[in-house]
Motif scaffolding. Structure first.
Motif, PDB file in Angstrom:
ATOM      1  N   LEU A 168      52.735  40.485  45.219  1.00  9.92           N
ATOM      2  CA  LEU A 168      51.391  40.060  45.604  1.00  9.92           C
ATOM      3  C   LEU A 168      50.499  41.267  45.883  1.00  9.92           C
ATOM      4  O   LEU A 168      49.322  41.284  45.513  1.00  9.92           O
ATOM      5  CB  LEU A 168      51.447  39.158  46.836  1.00  9.92           C
ATOM      6  CG  LEU A 168      52.298  37.895  46.747  1.00  9.92           C
ATOM      7  CD1 LEU A 168      52.199  37.102  48.055  1.00  9.92           C
ATOM      8  CD2 LEU A 168      51.874  37.034  45.565  1.00  9.92           C
ATOM      9  N   VAL A 169      51.074  42.262  46.529  1.00  8.10           N
ATOM     10  CA  VAL A 169      50.321  43.484  46.805  1.00  8.10           C
ATOM     11  C   VAL A 169      49.981  44.196  45.510  1.00  8.10           C
ATOM     12  O   VAL A 169      48.846  44.638  45.295  1.00  8.10           O
ATOM     13  CB  VAL A 169      51.111  44.412  47.741  1.00  8.10           C
ATOM     14  CG1 VAL A 169      50.334  45.701  47.994  1.00  8.10           C
ATOM     15  CG2 VAL A 169      51.429  43.717  49.053  1.00  8.10           C
ATOM     16  N   ARG A 170      50.963  44.318  44.618  1.00  8.06           N
ATOM     17  CA  ARG A 170      50.730  45.004  43.351  1.00  8.06           C
ATOM     18  C   ARG A 170      49.660  44.299  42.525  1.00  8.06           C
ATOM     19  O   ARG A 170      48.818  44.944  41.886  1.00  8.06           O
ATOM     20  CB  ARG A 170      52.035  45.109  42.564  1.00  8.06           C
ATOM     21  CG  ARG A 170      53.100  45.968  43.255  1.00  8.06           C
ATOM     22  CD  ARG A 170      54.270  46.236  42.334  1.00  8.06           C
ATOM     23  NE  ARG A 170      55.320  46.987  43.023  1.00  8.06           N
ATOM     24  CZ  ARG A 170      56.392  46.439  43.581  1.00  8.06           C
ATOM     25  NH1 ARG A 170      56.570  45.118  43.527  1.00  8.06           N
ATOM     26  NH2 ARG A 170      57.295  47.187  44.183  1.00  8.06           N
ATOM     27  N   GLU A 171      49.670  42.965  42.551  1.00  5.38           N
ATOM     28  CA  GLU A 171      48.642  42.215  41.826  1.00  5.38           C
ATOM     29  C   GLU A 171      47.264  42.480  42.411  1.00  5.38           C
ATOM     30  O   GLU A 171      46.275  42.626  41.680  1.00  5.38           O
ATOM     31  CB  GLU A 171      48.958  40.715  41.879  1.00  5.38           C
ATOM     32  CG  GLU A 171      50.160  40.300  41.053  1.00  5.38           C
ATOM     33  CD  GLU A 171      50.570  38.853  41.329  1.00  5.38           C
ATOM     34  OE1 GLU A 171      49.764  38.114  41.920  1.00  5.38           O
ATOM     35  OE2 GLU A 171      51.698  38.482  40.954  1.00  5.38           O
ATOM     36  N   ALA A 172      47.186  42.538  43.740  1.00 12.61           N
ATOM     37  CA  ALA A 172      45.895  42.795  44.387  1.00 12.61           C
ATOM     38  C   ALA A 172      45.412  44.208  44.078  1.00 12.61           C
ATOM     39  O   ALA A 172      44.221  44.430  43.815  1.00 12.61           O
ATOM     40  CB  ALA A 172      46.012  42.579  45.889  1.00 12.61           C
ATOM     41  N   ARG A 191      44.052  44.253  40.587  1.00 16.21           N
ATOM     42  CA  ARG A 191      42.762  43.564  40.510  1.00 16.21           C
ATOM     43  C   ARG A 191      41.636  44.448  41.051  1.00 16.21           C
ATOM     44  O   ARG A 191      40.568  44.550  40.437  1.00 16.21           O
ATOM     45  CB  ARG A 191      42.835  42.240  41.280  1.00 16.21           C
ATOM     46  CG  ARG A 191      41.567  41.412  41.184  1.00 16.21           C
ATOM     47  CD  ARG A 191      41.281  41.034  39.760  1.00 16.21           C
ATOM     48  NE  ARG A 191      40.043  40.269  39.653  1.00 16.21           N
ATOM     49  CZ  ARG A 191      39.348  40.134  38.533  1.00 16.21           C
ATOM     50  NH1 ARG A 191      39.765  40.721  37.415  1.00 16.21           N
ATOM     51  NH2 ARG A 191      38.247  39.428  38.511  1.00 16.21           N
ATOM     52  N   VAL A 213      45.682  40.536  49.965  1.00 16.62           N
ATOM     53  CA  VAL A 213      46.471  39.856  48.930  1.00 16.62           C
ATOM     54  C   VAL A 213      45.783  38.597  48.417  1.00 16.62           C
ATOM     55  O   VAL A 213      46.059  38.155  47.297  1.00 16.62           O
ATOM     56  CB  VAL A 213      47.903  39.521  49.417  1.00 16.62           C
ATOM     57  CG1 VAL A 213      48.660  40.777  49.771  1.00 16.62           C
ATOM     58  CG2 VAL A 213      47.877  38.546  50.578  1.00 16.62           C
ATOM     59  N   ASP A 214      44.860  38.032  49.191  1.00 16.98           N
ATOM     60  CA  ASP A 214      44.165  36.838  48.727  1.00 16.98           C
ATOM     61  C   ASP A 214      43.004  37.160  47.793  1.00 16.98           C
ATOM     62  O   ASP A 214      42.296  36.262  47.333  1.00 16.98           O
ATOM     63  CB  ASP A 214      43.672  36.014  49.918  1.00 16.98           C
ATOM     64  CG  ASP A 214      44.808  35.314  50.633  1.00 16.98           C
ATOM     65  OD1 ASP A 214      45.901  35.227  50.052  1.00 16.98           O
ATOM     66  OD2 ASP A 214      44.615  34.856  51.785  1.00 16.98           O
ATOM     67  N   ARG A 221      43.663  38.855  44.958  1.00 19.18           N
ATOM     68  CA  ARG A 221      44.418  39.328  43.797  1.00 19.18           C
ATOM     69  C   ARG A 221      44.143  38.542  42.524  1.00 19.18           C
ATOM     70  O   ARG A 221      44.519  38.963  41.435  1.00 19.18           O
ATOM     71  CB  ARG A 221      45.914  39.267  44.091  1.00 19.18           C
ATOM     72  CG  ARG A 221      46.482  37.866  44.243  1.00 19.18           C
ATOM     73  CD  ARG A 221      47.940  37.898  44.710  1.00 19.18           C
ATOM     74  NE  ARG A 221      48.563  36.579  44.730  1.00 19.18           N
ATOM     75  CZ  ARG A 221      48.482  35.745  45.764  1.00 19.18           C
ATOM     76  NH1 ARG A 221      47.812  36.110  46.856  1.00 19.18           N
ATOM     77  NH2 ARG A 221      49.065  34.558  45.716  1.00 19.18           N
ATOM     78  N   SER A 222      43.476  37.409  42.638  1.00 12.01           N
ATOM     79  CA  SER A 222      43.330  36.514  41.498  1.00 12.01           C
ATOM     80  C   SER A 222      42.170  36.914  40.586  1.00 12.01           C
ATOM     81  O   SER A 222      41.169  37.482  41.028  1.00 12.01           O
ATOM     82  CB  SER A 222      43.112  35.085  41.996  1.00 12.01           C
ATOM     83  OG  SER A 222      42.850  34.218  40.918  1.00 12.01           O
ATOM     84  N   THR A 282      37.872  33.960  41.661  1.00 10.13           N
ATOM     85  CA  THR A 282      37.605  33.869  43.084  1.00 10.13           C
ATOM     86  C   THR A 282      36.415  32.945  43.294  1.00 10.13           C
ATOM     87  O   THR A 282      35.391  33.091  42.622  1.00 10.13           O
ATOM     88  CB  THR A 282      37.288  35.253  43.686  1.00 10.13           C
ATOM     89  OG1 THR A 282      38.371  36.142  43.413  1.00 10.13           O
ATOM     90  CG2 THR A 282      37.082  35.170  45.190  1.00 10.13           C
TER      91      THR A 282
END
Length: 338
Positions: free
Chosen positions: A29-33, A36, A134-135, A137-138, A141
């Motif tokens: 999750l951190v890596r995705e954020a 992004r 982490v929220d 990361r998408s 939004t």
């Protein structure tokens, strides 16, 4: 006076975990954020505490404080944002060097609101109650959440307007569609205690009531001194959200805040949506909202976009705010007034 940081373009983001870190199984999750943010042009520096979690905290208090101090004092860091909240941020407060904090944004919510409120009360620097790292990361939004960048790029003396969301999230479901982090399925309705309309204005202060209440009586929760030193006695508009408290505990907390003088010279209270609705012998959340409104003689709104049922507004501690609630919706205008 209130000092407002600026979020430049490009900007450097420091990610550190002064409360809870991220366990190994959630490192993705951190890596995705990070990916992004980097796609959007940010430089991201991730502290070591972000990657660890043991016994309800990312690391011992002094370790967490040292890393947080490093980011807060670093002139090259423009925004400090923890991965998420947690439980024990209050352990680090006494180890922070408030006098050396640079002019930079700090953003988060939940347990992070202890840090936000303490920084603003002690230093007069504005802080941002908003989403966590982490929220964000998408790829998608929602507009309410996405407004954080526009708010943090507002210049001193300028105003920024936000409106209530159209829908909110009923519960967290990490296994649902990956289109967005949040799954906004429930219509949003802002409500007013004993009325259809509310108008109020004042300097914003607030956070998660579960944790900011523990600043009462400490050198980090002196609201009276903040009013005298930084806002010259202006009224305060409180925003509060409840994560875990049953109704009677929340009522006790509000009474404690009143007895401590936190509601002196108050213009009104905005309560965020709560996923906790646990009455005690028929004593409901609405009962306590009505009682605090009667006790203080103040306008009170509730179920606003703030807290643990996303999305949420980006609320700036220290900013001058004007709020209007009517017909189930609301508008919040924040002015970065010194």
């Amino acid at each position: 006076m209130i000092v407002y940081p600026r979020l430049p373009q490009p900007a450097t983001v420091g990610v550190t975990a002064p409360s809870s870190g991220v366990s190994r199984e959630a490192h993705s999750l951190v890596r995705e954020a990070v990916a992004r943010f980097e796609q959007q042009g940010y430089r991201v520096v991730v502290g070591e505490t972000t990657w660890t979690q043991h016994k309800a905290k990312s690391a011992p208090a002094r370790v967490r404080a040292a890393e947080l101090n490093a980011f807060l004092h670093d002139d090259d860091t423009d925004l400090v944002i923890p991965p998420w909240g947690g439980e024990l941020l209050i352990e680090v407060i006494e180890h922070l060097d408030f006098n050396a904090i640079g002019r930079k944004w700090v953003m988060g919510y939940s347990d992070i609101s202890v840090l936000l409120l303490a920084v603003t009360l002690r230093t007069g620097m504005a802080t941002a109650h908003g989403t966590n790292f982490v929220d964000l990361r998408s790829e998608y939004t929602d507009p309410t959440t996405a407004a954080w960048e526009q708010v943090l790029r507002t210049r001193e003396g300028e105003s920024i307007s936000q409106t209530s969301s159209s829908h909110h999230q009923a519960s967290w479901n990490e296994d649902a569609s990956a289109q967005g982090v949040y799954h906004l399925t429930e219509p949003t309705v802002w409500k007013v205690v004993r009325g259809d309309r509310m108008e109020a204005s004042g300097r914003l202060l607030g956070g998660c009531i579960d944790v900011i209440r523990h600043l009462i009586g400490t050198p980090y929760g002196d609201v009276r001194a903040f009013r005298e030193r930084h806002i010259q006695g202006e009224t305060i508009l409180w925003y509060l959200e409840n994560c875990e408290l049953v109704t009677v505990d929340m009522r006790r907390s509000l009474v404690q805040m009143k007895l401590a003088g936190w509601f002196e010279n108050c213009a009104g209270i905005l309560f965020g949506r709560s996923g906790v609705h646990i009455p005690r012998e028929g004593y409901t959340e609405l009962d306590l909202f009505e009682e605090i409104a009667d006790d203080l003689g103040l306008p009170v709104a509730y179920d606003i976009d703030c807290g643990h049922k996303p999305p949420q507004l980006t609320l700036i501690n220290g900013a001058y705010a004007e709020v209007t609630v009517e017909a189930g919706g609301g508008t919040l205008v924040q002015t970065f007034r010194s």
